[in-house]
Design a protein around this motif. Structure first.
Motif, PDB file in Angstrom:
ATOM      1  N   MET A  10      70.221  25.321 -14.585  1.00  0.00           N
ATOM      2  CA  MET A  10      68.709  25.131 -14.074  1.00  0.00           C
ATOM      3  C   MET A  10      67.938  26.231 -14.765  1.00  0.00           C
ATOM      4  O   MET A  10      67.074  26.161 -15.282  1.00  0.00           O
ATOM      5  CB  MET A  10      68.759  25.366 -12.689  1.00  0.00           C
ATOM      6  CG  MET A  10      68.937  23.944 -12.028  1.00  0.00           C
ATOM      7  SD  MET A  10      69.160  24.235  -9.972  1.00  0.00           S
ATOM      8  CE  MET A  10      67.481  24.555  -9.758  1.00  0.00           C
ATOM      9  N   LEU A  11      68.727  27.594 -14.937  1.00  0.00           N
ATOM     10  CA  LEU A  11      68.062  28.609 -15.468  1.00  0.00           C
ATOM     11  C   LEU A  11      67.881  28.444 -16.901  1.00  0.00           C
ATOM     12  O   LEU A  11      66.932  28.870 -17.681  1.00  0.00           O
ATOM     13  CB  LEU A  11      68.648  29.913 -15.011  1.00  0.00           C
ATOM     14  CG  LEU A  11      68.603  30.463 -13.710  1.00  0.00           C
ATOM     15  CD1 LEU A  11      69.787  31.513 -13.336  1.00  0.00           C
ATOM     16  CD2 LEU A  11      67.316  30.682 -13.235  1.00  0.00           C
ATOM     17  N   HIS A  14      65.243  26.098 -17.699  1.00  0.00           N
ATOM     18  CA  HIS A  14      63.986  26.624 -17.534  1.00  0.00           C
ATOM     19  C   HIS A  14      63.405  27.426 -18.848  1.00  0.00           C
ATOM     20  O   HIS A  14      62.365  27.338 -19.390  1.00  0.00           O
ATOM     21  CB  HIS A  14      63.810  27.558 -16.238  1.00  0.00           C
ATOM     22  CG  HIS A  14      62.483  28.160 -16.043  1.00  0.00           C
ATOM     23  ND1 HIS A  14      61.331  27.707 -15.653  1.00  0.00           N
ATOM     24  CD2 HIS A  14      62.365  29.615 -16.043  1.00  0.00           C
ATOM     25  CE1 HIS A  14      60.644  28.659 -15.560  1.00  0.00           C
ATOM     26  NE2 HIS A  14      61.016  29.728 -15.999  1.00  0.00           N
ATOM     27  N   GLY A  17      62.739  25.463 -21.761  1.00  0.00           N
ATOM     28  CA  GLY A  17      61.344  24.834 -21.633  1.00  0.00           C
ATOM     29  C   GLY A  17      61.558  23.367 -21.487  1.00  0.00           C
ATOM     30  O   GLY A  17      60.869  22.588 -21.957  1.00  0.00           O
ATOM     31  N   THR A  21      62.474  21.590 -14.676  1.00  0.00           N
ATOM     32  CA  THR A  21      62.656  23.430 -14.268  1.00  0.00           C
ATOM     33  C   THR A  21      61.624  24.088 -15.182  1.00  0.00           C
ATOM     34  O   THR A  21      61.390  25.166 -14.758  1.00  0.00           O
ATOM     35  CB  THR A  21      64.302  23.560 -14.456  1.00  0.00           C
ATOM     36  OG1 THR A  21      64.574  23.453 -15.671  1.00  0.00           O
ATOM     37  CG2 THR A  21      65.093  23.035 -13.512  1.00  0.00           C
ATOM     38  N   ALA A  22      61.178  23.586 -16.199  1.00  0.00           N
ATOM     39  CA  ALA A  22      60.310  24.198 -17.194  1.00  0.00           C
ATOM     40  C   ALA A  22      59.130  24.614 -16.575  1.00  0.00           C
ATOM     41  O   ALA A  22      58.589  25.325 -16.868  1.00  0.00           O
ATOM     42  CB  ALA A  22      60.119  23.448 -18.394  1.00  0.00           C
ATOM     43  N   TRP A  24      58.596  24.990 -13.370  1.00  0.00           N
ATOM     44  CA  TRP A  24      58.613  25.955 -12.023  1.00  0.00           C
ATOM     45  C   TRP A  24      58.440  27.298 -12.570  1.00  0.00           C
ATOM     46  O   TRP A  24      59.065  27.888 -13.397  1.00  0.00           O
ATOM     47  CB  TRP A  24      60.119  25.572 -11.320  1.00  0.00           C
ATOM     48  CG  TRP A  24      60.511  24.489 -11.155  1.00  0.00           C
ATOM     49  CD1 TRP A  24      59.598  23.330 -10.786  1.00  0.00           C
ATOM     50  CD2 TRP A  24      61.772  23.984 -10.709  1.00  0.00           C
ATOM     51  NE1 TRP A  24      60.405  22.300 -10.230  1.00  0.00           N
ATOM     52  CE2 TRP A  24      61.731  22.666 -10.228  1.00  0.00           C
ATOM     53  CE3 TRP A  24      62.923  24.375 -10.506  1.00  0.00           C
ATOM     54  CZ2 TRP A  24      62.762  21.663 -10.028  1.00  0.00           C
ATOM     55  CZ3 TRP A  24      64.079  23.705 -10.176  1.00  0.00           C
ATOM     56  CH2 TRP A  24      64.071  22.398  -9.684  1.00  0.00           C
ATOM     57  N   ASP A  25      57.552  28.158 -11.517  1.00  0.00           N
ATOM     58  CA  ASP A  25      57.488  29.292 -11.922  1.00  0.00           C
ATOM     59  C   ASP A  25      58.504  30.189 -10.934  1.00  0.00           C
ATOM     60  O   ASP A  25      58.383  30.083  -9.804  1.00  0.00           O
ATOM     61  CB  ASP A  25      56.200  29.926 -11.481  1.00  0.00           C
ATOM     62  CG  ASP A  25      55.794  31.123 -11.534  1.00  0.00           C
ATOM     63  OD1 ASP A  25      56.431  31.877 -12.456  1.00  0.00           O
ATOM     64  OD2 ASP A  25      54.519  31.735 -10.880  1.00  0.00           O
ATOM     65  N   PRO A  26      59.327  30.949 -11.566  1.00  0.00           N
ATOM     66  CA  PRO A  26      60.450  31.444 -10.936  1.00  0.00           C
ATOM     67  C   PRO A  26      59.909  32.781 -10.048  1.00  0.00           C
ATOM     68  O   PRO A  26      60.519  33.097  -9.108  1.00  0.00           O
ATOM     69  CB  PRO A  26      61.306  32.070 -11.817  1.00  0.00           C
ATOM     70  CG  PRO A  26      60.601  31.983 -13.293  1.00  0.00           C
ATOM     71  CD  PRO A  26      59.608  31.019 -13.029  1.00  0.00           C
ATOM     72  N   GLY A  31      59.182  28.403  -6.355  1.00  0.00           N
ATOM     73  CA  GLY A  31      60.082  28.355  -7.551  1.00  0.00           C
ATOM     74  C   GLY A  31      61.271  29.225  -7.286  1.00  0.00           C
ATOM     75  O   GLY A  31      62.483  28.813  -7.778  1.00  0.00           O
ATOM     76  N   LYS A  34      63.684  27.171  -5.208  1.00  0.00           N
ATOM     77  CA  LYS A  34      64.111  26.090  -5.944  1.00  0.00           C
ATOM     78  C   LYS A  34      65.349  26.682  -6.875  1.00  0.00           C
ATOM     79  O   LYS A  34      66.352  26.126  -7.014  1.00  0.00           O
ATOM     80  CB  LYS A  34      63.314  25.154  -7.056  1.00  0.00           C
ATOM     81  CG  LYS A  34      62.338  24.621  -5.970  1.00  0.00           C
ATOM     82  CD  LYS A  34      61.348  24.146  -6.888  1.00  0.00           C
ATOM     83  CE  LYS A  34      60.271  23.559  -6.086  1.00  0.00           C
ATOM     84  NZ  LYS A  34      59.126  22.991  -6.937  1.00  0.00           N
ATOM     85  N   PHE A  35      65.280  27.653  -7.460  1.00  0.00           N
ATOM     86  CA  PHE A  35      66.242  28.318  -8.229  1.00  0.00           C
ATOM     87  C   PHE A  35      67.343  28.949  -7.603  1.00  0.00           C
ATOM     88  O   PHE A  35      68.838  28.924  -8.176  1.00  0.00           O
ATOM     89  CB  PHE A  35      65.539  29.224  -9.328  1.00  0.00           C
ATOM     90  CG  PHE A  35      64.965  28.797 -10.540  1.00  0.00           C
ATOM     91  CD1 PHE A  35      65.513  28.102 -11.545  1.00  0.00           C
ATOM     92  CD2 PHE A  35      63.620  28.946 -10.522  1.00  0.00           C
ATOM     93  CE1 PHE A  35      64.856  27.495 -12.411  1.00  0.00           C
ATOM     94  CE2 PHE A  35      62.854  28.420 -11.709  1.00  0.00           C
ATOM     95  CZ  PHE A  35      63.393  27.598 -12.553  1.00  0.00           C
TER      96      PHE A  35
END
Length: 92
Positions: A10-11, A14, A17, A21-22, A24-26, A31, A34-35
């Motif tokens: 997932m990371l 992200h 891109g 997941t791209a 999502w704002d970590p 966000g 979710k991560f």
């Protein structure tokens, strides 16, 4: 281990891109949640496995298998295995 792999994928998706997941704002709360879910699930799994003794039982089973294999190799090396024993009786 699967949960860790999922979290790392997932990371990676992200930061590459790709996929959902791209977007999502970590740094936001949702966000980050979710991560962190796969990593929290991995932590819960390891706590449960250690608490119930599953990890220790698996370790003990592996040790027993190693002992059986070692014993089998030693018996065959001494010429006392089932093949050697039965052939020696036939010659007499």
């Amino acid at each position: 281990m699967a949960f860790i792999v999922i979290g790392v994928l997932m990371l990676l998706l992200h930061f590459a891109g790709l996929g959902p997941t791209a977007a999502w704002d970590p740094l936001s709360v949702t966000g980050f949640a979710k991560f962190s879910v796969p990593f929290l699930l991995a932590l819960a799994w390891w706590a449960w496995a250690d608490g119930t003794g599953l990890t220790k039982r698996r370790e003990m089973d592996r040790e027993v298998e190693k002992q059986k294999e070692r014993r089998k190799r030693h018996i065959e090396a001494m010429g006392l295995g089932p093949d050697q024993r039965s052939s020696s009786f036939r010659r007499r």
